[in-house]
Scaffold this motif. Structure first.
Motif, PDB file in Angstrom:
ATOM      1  N   THR A   1     -31.194  -7.163 -70.356  1.00 30.90           N
ATOM      2  CA  THR A   1     -31.360  -6.302 -71.525  1.00 30.90           C
ATOM      3  C   THR A   1     -32.278  -5.153 -71.169  1.00 30.90           C
ATOM      4  O   THR A   1     -33.288  -5.347 -70.502  1.00 30.90           O
ATOM      5  N   CYS A   2     -31.932  -3.980 -71.619  1.00 30.58           N
ATOM      6  CA  CYS A   2     -32.777  -2.821 -71.366  1.00 30.58           C
ATOM      7  C   CYS A   2     -34.084  -2.986 -72.127  1.00 30.58           C
ATOM      8  O   CYS A   2     -34.100  -3.375 -73.281  1.00 30.58           O
ATOM      9  N   ALA A   3     -35.170  -2.667 -71.444  1.00 32.31           N
ATOM     10  CA  ALA A   3     -36.482  -2.899 -72.055  1.00 32.31           C
ATOM     11  C   ALA A   3     -37.096  -1.613 -72.589  1.00 32.31           C
ATOM     12  O   ALA A   3     -38.238  -1.595 -72.991  1.00 32.31           O
ATOM     13  N   TYR A   4     -36.348  -0.534 -72.572  1.00 34.11           N
ATOM     14  CA  TYR A   4     -36.986   0.723 -72.952  1.00 34.11           C
ATOM     15  C   TYR A   4     -37.188   0.866 -74.458  1.00 34.11           C
ATOM     16  O   TYR A   4     -38.279   1.131 -74.920  1.00 34.11           O
ATOM     17  N   CYS A   5     -36.118   0.776 -75.231  1.00 33.13           N
ATOM     18  CA  CYS A   5     -36.318   1.087 -76.651  1.00 33.13           C
ATOM     19  C   CYS A   5     -35.873  -0.056 -77.537  1.00 33.13           C
ATOM     20  O   CYS A   5     -35.446  -1.112 -77.082  1.00 33.13           O
ATOM     21  N   GLY A   6     -35.943   0.179 -78.822  1.00 25.73           N
ATOM     22  CA  GLY A   6     -35.670  -0.869 -79.786  1.00 25.73           C
ATOM     23  C   GLY A   6     -34.208  -1.246 -79.926  1.00 25.73           C
ATOM     24  O   GLY A   6     -33.883  -2.212 -80.613  1.00 25.73           O
ATOM     25  N   VAL A   7     -33.302  -0.494 -79.297  1.00 23.51           N
ATOM     26  CA  VAL A   7     -31.891  -0.844 -79.421  1.00 23.51           C
ATOM     27  C   VAL A   7     -31.616  -2.150 -78.673  1.00 23.51           C
ATOM     28  O   VAL A   7     -30.944  -3.040 -79.180  1.00 23.51           O
ATOM     29  N   GLY A   8     -32.154  -2.247 -77.468  1.00 20.24           N
ATOM     30  CA  GLY A   8     -31.965  -3.479 -76.703  1.00 20.24           C
ATOM     31  C   GLY A   8     -30.571  -3.619 -76.135  1.00 20.24           C
ATOM     32  O   GLY A   8     -29.884  -4.629 -76.313  1.00 20.24           O
ATOM     33  N   CYS A   9     -30.136  -2.609 -75.417  1.00 17.18           N
ATOM     34  CA  CYS A   9     -28.781  -2.625 -74.873  1.00 17.18           C
ATOM     35  C   CYS A   9     -28.623  -3.679 -73.786  1.00 17.18           C
ATOM     36  O   CYS A   9     -29.524  -3.896 -72.988  1.00 17.18           O
ATOM     37  N   SER A  10     -27.448  -4.266 -73.747  1.00 14.23           N
ATOM     38  CA  SER A  10     -27.144  -5.206 -72.673  1.00 14.23           C
ATOM     39  C   SER A  10     -26.636  -4.453 -71.454  1.00 14.23           C
ATOM     40  O   SER A  10     -25.850  -3.505 -71.589  1.00 14.23           O
TER      41      SER A  10
ATOM     42  N   PRO B   1     -31.248   6.140 -78.759  1.00 16.02           N
ATOM     43  CA  PRO B   1     -30.079   6.962 -78.430  1.00 16.02           C
ATOM     44  C   PRO B   1     -28.734   6.262 -78.599  1.00 16.02           C
ATOM     45  O   PRO B   1     -27.781   6.867 -79.088  1.00 16.02           O
ATOM     46  N   VAL B   2     -28.642   5.032 -78.194  1.00 17.37           N
ATOM     47  CA  VAL B   2     -27.330   4.380 -78.266  1.00 17.37           C
ATOM     48  C   VAL B   2     -26.948   4.095 -79.714  1.00 17.37           C
ATOM     49  O   VAL B   2     -25.798   4.286 -80.126  1.00 17.37           O
ATOM     50  N   PHE B   3     -27.932   3.713 -80.510  1.00 16.54           N
ATOM     51  CA  PHE B   3     -27.609   3.552 -81.926  1.00 16.54           C
ATOM     52  C   PHE B   3     -27.235   4.909 -82.527  1.00 16.54           C
ATOM     53  O   PHE B   3     -26.301   5.010 -83.334  1.00 16.54           O
TER      54      PHE B   3
ATOM     55  N   SER C   1     -24.628   3.344 -73.236  1.00 12.61           N
ATOM     56  CA  SER C   1     -25.995   3.341 -72.724  1.00 12.61           C
ATOM     57  C   SER C   1     -26.602   4.710 -72.957  1.00 12.61           C
ATOM     58  O   SER C   1     -25.921   5.639 -73.364  1.00 12.61           O
ATOM     59  N   CYS C   2     -27.903   4.807 -72.674  1.00 11.40           N
ATOM     60  CA  CYS C   2     -28.515   6.127 -72.638  1.00 11.40           C
ATOM     61  C   CYS C   2     -29.122   6.306 -71.260  1.00 11.40           C
ATOM     62  O   CYS C   2     -29.144   5.393 -70.446  1.00 11.40           O
ATOM     63  N   VAL C   3     -29.612   7.500 -71.006  1.00 10.80           N
ATOM     64  CA  VAL C   3     -30.100   7.820 -69.659  1.00 10.80           C
ATOM     65  C   VAL C   3     -31.187   6.859 -69.202  1.00 10.80           C
ATOM     66  O   VAL C   3     -31.268   6.513 -68.028  1.00 10.80           O
TER      67      VAL C   3
HETATM   68  S1  SF4 Z   1     -30.719   3.061 -76.155  1.00  8.26           S
HETATM   69 FE1  SF4 Z   1     -31.293   3.522 -74.051  1.00  8.26          FE
HETATM   70  S2  SF4 Z   1     -33.443   2.943 -73.903  1.00  8.26           S
HETATM   71 FE2  SF4 Z   1     -32.640   2.037 -75.764  1.00  8.26          FE
HETATM   72  S3  SF4 Z   1     -32.078  -0.018 -75.137  1.00  8.26           S
HETATM   73 FE3  SF4 Z   1     -30.241   1.255 -74.954  1.00  8.26          FE
HETATM   74  S4  SF4 Z   1     -30.210   1.985 -72.852  1.00  8.26           S
HETATM   75 FE4  SF4 Z   1     -32.242   1.179 -73.278  1.00  8.26          FE
END
Ligand code: SF4
Ligand SMILES: Cc1cc2nc3c(=O)[nH]c(=O)nc-3n(C[C@H](O)[C@H](O)[C@H](O)COP(=O)(O)O)c2cc1C
Ligand code: SF4
Ligand code: SF4
Ligand code: SF4
Ligand code: FES
Lengths: 516, 707
Positions: B246-255, B417-419, B281-283
């Motif tokens: 899981t991406c740890a950057y933002c609150g979306v939590g993308c897989s 961003p992804v949301f 995804s986002c950058v």
């Molecule tokens: S939106 Fe970007 S930063 Fe946020 S969880 Fe998804 S990939 Fe990670």
């Protein structure tokens, strides 16, 4: 110039659309009690002599109402009296006698084009005097369903190329549920050698407006667009002016002719690409996008302009509707043969002695059109090939001159009527070069969406080049046929899908040109 | 362990019941109406060749590889653009179709470099796959050096820092263009030119970096060839195994699929089965993974006795032994309540659970709090008060059914961003947007999207604006009576209160700085929506009236019946990917896992049985209390899991003073963060690509130091 001189001579000159006899233009018609008397082609310097010889002399009635349009389409000087004997005896060499009696006109059955070349295009009164609005009034008296069924019964099929039954298309749009529906007229007229859409719009724009308004009533549309090609500035001007007049007269807008119908019409000028004539591409262009073909389904009748149910019809299809409603479906259906009912507007061009518009019931033969009406080639050399149906149509040899001009006979012959364009070639034509041209036209005009057409057209040119220069000729002829099969069966739209038609017909009927 | 490839159904799933039965190559399959023949075939286990179709994008119908034969239908329609019809009988493999498909591939390859062996996509290229399955054996038009007109000399655009665009390999399928439009919503790409000259262009034909591209990677993801390719793959080669994380950057939590070769991370690929992102995804998540192998990563436990000392790498035994000994010493000297811990919402449920258990069962107190204290504890409180559970009401997918979106105190295009992409997609389909934010965020106006209303309120007036909206709804008769009567309590009292004239838009226009008419119009729009959804962010919660605003939003949703189904709800956009989970796991000082109060004897009993040790019934310290107690000397040691309190908690000087006052700080993190620098002790964490768990980050760590 002709008009000015006639005015100077005291005539009341009205500029009309073209009669479609291109070789006689500028054509001057003088209105007489006996009918319209024609002179043409009239050069400005002929005018004084003609007048002196009594062209405008009108013993019975002193008023002179002359209608004309000088070049290139000709026009009419409408004149109240019979032509003077001097002219009748052809001193000027341009006296034609009664226009209606010209063999060219006598061979025709003008239904869609009945008013073209006769009326003052922007005169609402003229329009009504010549039977305009009868169809719309009749339509408004009945239900949308009844109108749709009348169009179905008339047997009218799309004149834009595909020949799809117009009434069936309307039925689909009528049955679709939506907040808004549209009627779009395809006036992109990109086929080389075709000009009927333009002549109709320039010569009798109210007929198109009436046809579209009937369509709107029939399917429940409130808005319409005419997609006009940018190469037709005069048509744009005429149609825009006519729409203005129609709005003033209450023929467009709210409560049309005091009915509950609300419908308005807008002109949009095309992007200048052949592919924008393909209906889905035209819709994209109307939406302000790149003219790229959409995959079907969904069909435009269900999801067309801005995703709403949309009637897309050619100018001639829509312009035939007022007559159907005015005179009844049966009278239209009485014309024609087989499943090709009514009349078709053929356009004779290319290397032909007498080019122009021939509206006649389906069933006339190709030979009659080219030889009898067209008078053979302009060069005087023997005709060799005729391309029918625009740049994607088949090349037919003179041996096929007995082919009946109707949808089924053409399909059977591996050809198509298309938009009714007929282009004549004499015996100097190189058919391998024509086949190559078909591919290079496709390469030039392809929207580039689908692979068979985007890449195939370019490979087609290269393959024909190899055949013509004798490289692996047998293998490349096989490859050419495989490519034609792929493009025919695999292309997303008829652009790539029909390009093989001229190619295959050239190979089939004029094979010798590929082995020289 | 191998590379994971999700199946590609070619076209997106259609909602609804599977009611249409078709027979494809003799196999009967039943699918929802509107499903493509291609997707139905895949469901029946039949792969139809394709190049321009992929199930993240609507069908396009351009490659013509997917042609099929259908009984009663003319010609050979494309299966991706043809929807199923009841009783349809389809054949996907016939001699005729085989010939057509080979013909298409022959055309493609006549304009394609023949350098598969040295191509960066070798082994991961759909064009290669299709040449294989169609049985292409020769290219009679010429290819490679014998080719006719071609695009093989087009230049490579290497301007983007993360991926290359090698135009010579482009098959003009438009998947990238459509991904940028449909999935990401940036609309940075177009096809320029016509016919054979059709080319992918960024912006008006500029290098990618100069276009509107935000490097989300959707186009790279969609590209079937090597044309759009990650630079890391170009440099390192194909990865060989995947780990879901899981991406740890933002609150979306993308897989994501972390794709590795051995232990080397080659690329991060968004995972289609991830509910938050569904393959997008986002950058940040997609390309900013340099931290994984950054030289500053702490790879071994480290320890220093005092802030003046150098860090010393130590063994796990020493680190753990030291930490345990010091913690017990401090407790012996200053009491059981003198130590505590902070959990991280960037870690997995399991990891958070372990920390709070450590505090309650080993430290013997309830001094555990979470980083959500600063971001979304008002959400927890406000939603618990109003709905009874401190949880957002929807999943991210829900936005696809929203008709009117109230966006409050959030800037998703930057922060989520992804949301934001998912929301933009819905907005482009015609949903209406109301932005309530002092700033003119991008979504107020961006290509193809324009907010219906932007209520640019004065900071600090959230409650006033929301109450004014509620006022309009109540006084204009827009309350969903059926809903409130059946499902809400104390409605009459609330209505009387909110109907008071001081809550009217006119009354609050001046203090909020928002025109009364705008508030009225926004309220009507939201109340009149089929589905009205509220999304909010830290602009609501990181505020003194955060909890009240959350409750005001919940009231709006209840009054209009916008709760309890897809497309509606009250949706917090969190600060980190596992805020919900870390709260669920018992991170708050007063709650055991599942939001159950520590004062409840029955609840404590369960955990005392489970853990075999008594649990304190008194709630512990919250983060601000920990800082205060550190300064007054009663709190002496802190274990910090995956949070950089020295940077991110408010009132930095106070935090630094608190840290300086502590005897021991234990930091569990990937890096020596500011917290560790400012004071500490110890640390180390490993980002393990072997683990497959709810959320990624640190997995082990610790040790500490004395002053
Ligand atoms: S939106 Fe970007 S930063 Fe946020 S969880 Fe998804 S990939 Fe990670
Ligand atoms: C490449 C291409 C070009 C076309 N150009 C035209 C055109 O210029 N005018 C036209 O009416 N139809 C044109 N068509 C046909 C339209 O797609 C469509 O069939 C027609 O507008 C429907 O109207 P109808 O049923 O009245 O003929 C074209 C089709 C193709 C494939
Ligand atoms: S056949 Fe040609 S014009 Fe038609 S969609 Fe395909 S590429 Fe475009
Ligand atoms: S990286 Fe994202 S924003 Fe950039 S062009 Fe590709 S899809 Fe569009
Ligand atoms: S860059 Fe890739 S996705 Fe885009 S058109 Fe070319 S091959 Fe297709
Ligand atoms: S996959 Fe259907 S046309 Fe490309």
């Amino acid at each position: 110039m002709v008009a000015e001189r006639l005015t100077a001579a005291g005539a009341d000159v009205v500029r009309t659309g073209s009669r479609g006899m291109l070789w006689l233009e500028p054509l001057v018609e003088v209105e007489t009690p006996a009918g319209r008397v024609g002179y043409g082609p009239v050069a400005p310097e002929d005018v004084d002599g003609l007048v002196a010889a009594g062209m405008l002399a009108a013993p019975e009635r002193p008023t002179r109402r002359a209608e004309t349009s000088d070049s290139p389409e000709g026009g009419r000087v409408v004149h109240p009296g019979p032509a003077s004997p001097a002219i009748r005896h052809g001193e000027s060499g341009v006296y034609l006698g009664l226009v209606e009696d010209l063999p060219w006109m006598r061979r025709q059955q003008r239904v869609t084009f009945a008013r073209v070349g006769v009326v003052d295009p922007l005169s609402a009164d003229d329009y009504v005097t010549h039977g305009g609005l009868t169809g719309l009034r009749a339509a408004l008296r009945t239900s949308p369903t009844a109108v749709v069924e009348a169009v179905v019964e008339s047997g009218l099929r799309g004149r834009g190329g595909a020949g799809f039954p117009t009434g069936i298309k309307w039925r689909t749009v009528l049955g679709a549920e939506a907040d808004v529906k549209f009627v779009c007229c395809n006036a992109d007229e990109g086929d080389s050698g075709t000009f009927a859409d333009r002549m109709l719009i320039e010569g009798d724009p109210f007929t198109l407006i009436e046809g579209m308004t009937i369509a709107a009533h029939a399917v429940g549309a409130t808005e319409g667009y005419v997609y006009l090609r940018s190469e037709y500035p005069d048509a744009v001007e005429t149609l825009t002016a006519a729409i203005g007049v129609a709005r003033e007269r209450g023929w467009l807008g709210e409560r049309i002719l005091d009915s509950d119908l609300t419908f308005d019409l807008h002109v949009r000028v095309g992007a200048g690409a052949y592919i924008c004539g393909e209906e889905t591409s035209m819709l994209e262009s109307l939406e302000g996008k790149r003219g790229q073909v959409r995959a079907k389904p969904p069909i435009p009748a269900l999801e067309g302009l801005f995703g709403r149910p949309t009637v897309v019809n050619n100018v001639l299809s829509l312009a035939s509707v007022p007559a159907i409603l005015a005179d009844g479906a049966a009278s239209y259906a009485a014309l024609g043969v087989g499943r090709s009912r009514g009349t078709s507007v053929f356009q004779l061009g290319g290397n032909v002695a007498r080019g122009g518009i021939v509206e006649t019931a389906f069933g006339i033969t190709l030979g009659e059109l080219v030889e009898d009406l067209g008078g053979g080639t302009a060069s005087g050399r023997p005709a060799r090939a005729v391309q029918v149906g625009g740049p994607l149509g088949a090349y037919l040899p003179v041996e096929k001159f007995d082919l009946s001009m109707d949808y089924e006979a053409f399909t059977e012959a591996g050809a198509m009527l298309g938009h009714g364009g007929i282009v004549v070639f004499d015996d100097t034509v190189d058919m391998a070069a024509m086949a190559r041209f078909a591919f290079s036209f496709c390469a030039e005009e392809s929207c580039g969406k689908c692979t068979p057409c985007r890449v195939g057209a370019v490979r087609g040119v290269e393959t024909i080049d190899r055949i013509r220069t004798g490289q692996d000729r047998e293998k490349n002829l096989v490859l050419l046929e495989d490519l034609c099969e792929l493009m025919t069966d695999g292309s997303l739209c008829a652009m790539g899908g029909l390009t093989p038609m001229p190619v295959r017909s050239a190979v089939q009927h004029f094979g010798e040109d590929f082995t020289r | 362990m191998s590379l994971l490839k999700e199946p590609d159904y070619g076209t997106p799933a259609r909602e609804g019941e599977a009611t249409v039965e078709v027979t494809i190559d003799g196999v009967a399959v039943t699918v929802p109406p509107g499903t493509s023949v291609m997707r139905a075939a895949k469901q029946a286990g039949l792969d139809i060749p394709k190049l321009c179709a992929t199930d993240s994008l609507e069908a396009f119908g351009s490659c013509r590889l997917c042609v099929v034969e259908i009984d009663g239908a003319r010609g050979t329609p494309a299966s991706c653009t043809t929807p199923v019809a009841p009783g349809m009988v389809v054949r996907t493999q016939t001699e005729k179709l085989g010939k057509l498909r080979r013909g298409v591939m022959e055309l493609y390859i006549s304009d394609h470099p023949l350098d598969c062996l040295t191509c960066s996509a070798n082994g991961d290229c759909e064009l290669q796959d299709m040449a294989g399955v169609t049985g292409l054996r020769e290219v009679r038009y010429g290819s490679g050096v014998d080719a006719g007109a071609n695009h093989m000399d087009l230049l490579k655009d290497t301007s983007n820092p993360y991926f290359d665009f090698d135009a010579s390999k482009c098959i003009a399928c438009s998947r990238c263009v459509r991904a940028c439009d449909e999935v990401q919503g940036t609309i940075a790409l177009t096809i320029s030119g016509r016919g054979f000259d059709s080319k992918v262009a960024a912006g008006a034909g500029v290098p990618f970096m100069e276009s509107d591209c935000v490097s989300c990677g959707a186009c790279v993801q969609a590209c079937p060839t090597a044309t759009l390719q990650e630079k890391s793959v170009v440099e390192l080669g194909m990865p060989t195994r995947s780990v879901i994380t899981t991406c740890a950057y933002c609150g979306v939590g993308c897989s994501f699929k972390a794709e590795l070769r051995g232990d080397e991370l080659v690329r991060m690929v968004p995972y289609k089965d991830g509910g938050a992102n569904e393959g997008h995804s986002c950058v940040k998540g997609r390309f900013a993974f340099g931290y994984a192998s950054h030289p500053d990563r702490v790879m071994k436990p480290m320890l220093r006795e005092s802030i003046a000392d150098e860090w010393r790498e130590v063994s796990w035994e020493e680190a753990i032994g030291f930490t345990a000994r010091r913690l017990r010493e401090i407790q012996a000297e200053h009491g059981a309540g003198s130590i505590g811990a902070i959990t991280s919402s960037r870690t997995t449920n399991e990891e958070v659970y372990a920390v709070q258990k450590l505090v309650r069962a080993v430290f013997g107190n309830n001094n555990v709090d979470t980083c959500a204290r600063v971001c979304h504890s008002p959400t927890g409180y406000g939603l618990k008060q109003t709905f009874g559970t401190s949880a957002g009401t929807q999943d991210f997918k829900s936005v696809e059914k929203a008709d009117v979106i109230l966006l409050i105190g959030a800037n998703p295009t930057d922060a989520h961003p992804v949301f934001a992409s998912r929301m933009k997609r819905r907005l482009r389909q015609g949903a209406k947007l109301v932005v309530i934010d002092p700033r003119r965020i991008d979504l107020v106006r961006t290509p193809h999207i324009e907010a219906a209303h932007h209520l640019a309120l004065q900071p600090g007036t959230n409650v006033a604006v929301l109450n004014a909206l509620a006022h309009v709804i109540v006084t204009e008769g827009l309350v969903d009576r059926a809903f409130t009567e059946e499902r809400c309590e104390e409605v009459a009292g609330w209505e009387t209160f909110i109907a008071r004239p001081e809550h009217s838009p006119e009354a609050v226009a001046e203090i909020t700085g928002v025109a009364a008419e705008d508030m009225r119009a926004a309220a009507r729009l939201y109340a009149g929506a089929g589905n009205g959804a509220i999304y909010y962010g830290l602009g609501v919660t990181e505020h003194s009236q955060g909890s009240t605003t959350v409750m005001a939003m919940a009231n709006l949703a209840m009054a209009t019946g916008n709760i309890g189904r897809d497309g509606v709800g009250v949706n917090p956009l969190r600060g980190q990917n596992n805020v919900q989970g870390s709260c669920d796991m018992g991170s708050f000082p007063h709650e055991l896992p599942g939001y159950r109060h520590v004062g409840d004897d029955d609840v404590r009993d369960i955990y005392e049985q489970l853990w075999g040790t008594p649990i304190l019934s008194e709630p512990g310290l919250r983060i601000p209390n920990m800082f205060d107690s550190a300064i007054d000397g009663s709190f002496r040691a802190l274990f910090v899991q995956g949070e950089d309190i020295a940077q991110s908690d408010p009132n930095t000087q106070h935090v630094h003073a608190a840290l300086a006052a502590l005897d021991l700080v234990v930091v569990q993190d990937l890096f020596v963060n500011e917290t560790a620098k400012s004071r500490t002790s110890c640390c180390r964490a490993r980002r393990s690509w072997r683990r497959t768990a709810r959320s990624p980050t640190p997995s082990a760590g610790s040790t500490g130091s004395a002053r």
